[in-house]
Design an enzyme around this catalytic site. Structure first.
Site, mmCIF file in Angstrom:
data_model
loop_
_atom_site.group_PDB
_atom_site.id
_atom_site.type_symbol
_atom_site.label_atom_id
_atom_site.label_comp_id
_atom_site.label_asym_id
_atom_site.label_seq_id
_atom_site.Cartn_x
_atom_site.Cartn_y
_atom_site.Cartn_z
ATOM 1 N N GLN A 255 0.817 -1.190 0.000
ATOM 2 C CA GLN A 255 0.000 0.000 0.000
ATOM 3 C C GLN A 255 0.859 1.251 0.000
ATOM 4 O O GLN A 255 0.609 2.204 -0.723
ATOM 5 C CB GLN A 255 -0.923 -0.009 1.227
ATOM 6 N N GLU A 322 -10.488 0.808 2.606
ATOM 7 C CA GLU A 322 -10.643 0.343 1.215
ATOM 8 C C GLU A 322 -10.264 -1.139 1.132
ATOM 9 O O GLU A 322 -11.034 -1.956 0.653
ATOM 10 C CB GLU A 322 -9.726 1.186 0.321
ATOM 11 N N HIS A 323 -9.062 -1.463 1.592
ATOM 12 C CA HIS A 323 -8.610 -2.861 1.644
ATOM 13 C C HIS A 323 -8.495 -3.284 3.106
ATOM 14 O O HIS A 323 -7.927 -2.542 3.910
ATOM 15 C CB HIS A 323 -7.229 -3.020 1.012
#
Lengths: 427, 427
Positions: A255, A322-323
């Site tokens: 990320q 989001e993740h």
């Protein structure tokens, strides 16, 4: 990396605060470009491409020959990989097709919905530092399954006026042949207003920098739909004693390498895991080509120690990542209790990058807390549902009085009259 | 009413042009109200309610006693009608529930989606000229079916600080008990930022005047989702030789009475029907209480004579009406060829007002051409879908190389490393 241990609930929102992007005044810049495109069409598009991308173009549309050259220039192992990913993405989105039954809500009153593709869609694929051919697959495959008639893809050329071969290969693989060499505000403007070469569309999809984001927002105020509001990418990893510090670190770094404003959060109830993860991150970071970007993102990252799984879950849902990567013995508990997340990755062998590329799920996901109200891009994003109804004479006789009473109570007498006239004729 | 016969295709977009609403500069007004609410909470909300609605309120929240009084004040026949409508709306939205299978996109790679309610939603019900209790049903029923935990309803009080009884009756019937006496910008601000009394929500639904619309738009730039962009209501009626001029006129007038900016279009291939419809409209208009409003809307309305059904269909899809009423022998052709419309009403005994109130379909629909890219409000509007994936060791061994190759080609080496580390451990 900041470590926070046992934070009080009233501090969570501060701890989990996303960086507010400086709202630069891009509105005027965007509107100026849009005005020029409306006025001068292709001429304006070419002039902006020369100005911003440094490319002098004869044609905006990628030619058949360029597609052929791109296919030749794409390495075979990458082709195989792209095809593998495309197949999985196709399978996952294909099962999202639904058909709804026609129902009689009461005798003689038939109601149903019909899924209809959005006729014209525009896909934006950023250029910039990396050629995001994976995003081509994520957007074009569901558009094709949906049956969108016109699929327009815009992506910026390099200074030589070329598009990265893998982007063109991915596009042609999934049957998306209308690719324009256009980036930034001018790409969004072209798809919003159309030009001699570029068809206007009804909905625009895809990521982009602050100019693209601002342009999509302005376009959305002028009649074009957009996929979702954009923000920096983010991951939250949860790990318990079954967690592997190296794996966790690699997911956090996946990320972090996206950009300096990427959001990276690690949550655990195991104190010792925090230090292990920190060490693993620093070790892996030193070997990354994008370590400068990643370490900037890590400066804002947070490692949080929580008292219990239940409390950790509450914090995760408050953040709405989001993740979300879950490595936990008690996987079932998490699966059943997660209410706010874009995409969830379960277990030690399910890295985020699987979903980013090839497992089949979509990687266009809600950021910035929008997972509380938005889904990621899916087949549905490329369709709409039209409602239909047909009422028989008997049906209207039974339902009519209800409509008359309600319309009158809302003081809408023409609404009432539309029923009364018909009921009178049926007497 | 303007009559246009056999228009050339290149004039369609001009003929079908929606009135552009004057973009008044409401941004500053909205932001000022929002700032005050963020700063002073309930105090600000009460002060705006005194200023804009003329009501001095002790409590913003409607009390149990007020609900009881409203139930007593609602006429029995209206209660029966509301219950009938609520039942049909429940049935139609209940069948919209979906469950998706878990699939293996390739061996060991499991992917699925889970429908999850949006936890907190806000419903706005305008006051103004008519008490829109039907909109309470249209928004609260799907919210309840979806399983939204917090459902907040805001609607402006009258000068005496009261809410129309039918609105409260409808709300309590569908189990929506958190009703606040708040209208306009302050209602949207309260649901966006929260106050001592009013919880903040993740998504705001419902119609409203230009202030509400502007406030929803500003809220959507600050993290809250909204149902859809708003515009004036509209209907397109198509009729052939089976059409009944009186029925058609009553449907056109149902739309026209909504507001002076309502859009009313009649399309036919039968020349004589145009005059018949015009006459019927004028006759019915004279008897309507809201005839002034309706005749203003009719000034902008259009009756269009087309050469063929195929051409008419093309024009209809180009316009993308919110409501589309089809009275045609060749109903099947229309059903199969309509690509852009919000809600379609088939046959001579299916007036728009059936769908507005009681057949079961939702009346919150895309206007202003947004039917090209948006669906109306449905159960899905109150949910989101979270994607999940779980990859087994064997699964990652097979899929891993694909991810590594793609990540490397996109120059995202930490993404690649997240796989490589795991594959090495599995060797």
């Amino acid at each position: 990396m900041k470590t926070i241990k046992y934070p009080n609930k009233d501090t969570w929102s501060e701890i989990l605060k996303r960086p507010t992007r400086e709202k630069k005044n891009l509105e005027k810049i965007v509107l100026d470009v849009f005005e020029q495109i409306k006025k001068d069409g292709d001429k304006a598009l070419k002039s902006y491409t020369a100005k911003f991308d440094g490319a002098e173009l004869k044609n905006l549309l990628v030619s058949k020959q360029e597609f052929a050259e791109a296919a030749a220039a794409t390495p075979d192992n990458l082709k195989v990989a792209i095809n593998n990913a495309a197949e999985n993405i196709f399978k996952f989105h294909k099962v999202q097709e639904t058909e709804e039954e026609k129902i009689e809500t009461q005798p003689g009153v038939e109601c149903w919905r019909k899924v209809t593709p959005i006729e014209k869609v525009g896909l934006y694929i950023p250029g910039g530092s990396a050629p995001l051919f994976s995003t081509v697959l994520m957007l074009a495959i569901p558009a094709k399954i949906a049956g969108c008639k016109e699929i327009v893809l815009c992506t910026p050329p390099n200074k030589e006026g070329e598009i990265n071969p893998a982007i063109l290969y991915a596009a042609s693989t999934v049957g998306c042949n209308k690719v324009f060499k256009l980036g930034g505000i001018q790409a969004i403007g072209a798809m919003t207003y159309g030009s001699e070469s570029v068809p206007s569309v009804y909905k625009i999809f895809g990521p982009g920098n602050q100019f693209v984001t601002a342009a999509k927002q302005m376009a959305s105020l002028d009649g074009v739909a957009i996929d979702m509001p954009a923000g920096p990418s983010e991951v939250l990893v949860y790990g318990d004693e079954t967690g592997n510090a190296d794996f966790i670190a690699s997911d956090l770094l996946s990320q972090a390498e996206h950009g300096a404003d990427s959001q990276v959060v690690f949550v655990t109830c195991i104190d010792s895991l925090i230090d292990d993860v920190k060490k693993a991150v620093l070790k892996q970071l030193s070997e990354l080509p994008r370590k400068e970007v990643a370490s900037k993102a890590l400066d804002n990252s947070t490692l949080i120690l929580m008292k219990s799984e239940a409390e950790a879950l509450e914090l995760i849902n408050e953040y709405g990542p989001e993740h979300l990567i879950i490595g936990a013995k008690n996987e079932e508990l998490f699966m059943n209790s997660i209410t706010n997340a874009g995409s969830v990755f379960l277990g030690n062998y399910t890295p985020e990058s699987a979903g980013d590329y090839a497992s089949g799920t979509n990687h266009t996901l809600p950021t910035n807390g929008y997972a509380k109200s938005y889904s990621g891009v899916s087949l549905e994003s490329f369709t709409k549902k039209i409602t239909y109804q047909r009422i028989s004479k008997e049906g209207l006789k039974a339902l009519g009085p209800t409509i008359e009473i309600m319309a009158e109570a809302e003081e809408l007498f023409a609404h009432k009259n539309a029923v009364t006239l018909r009921l009178n004729e049926l007497k």
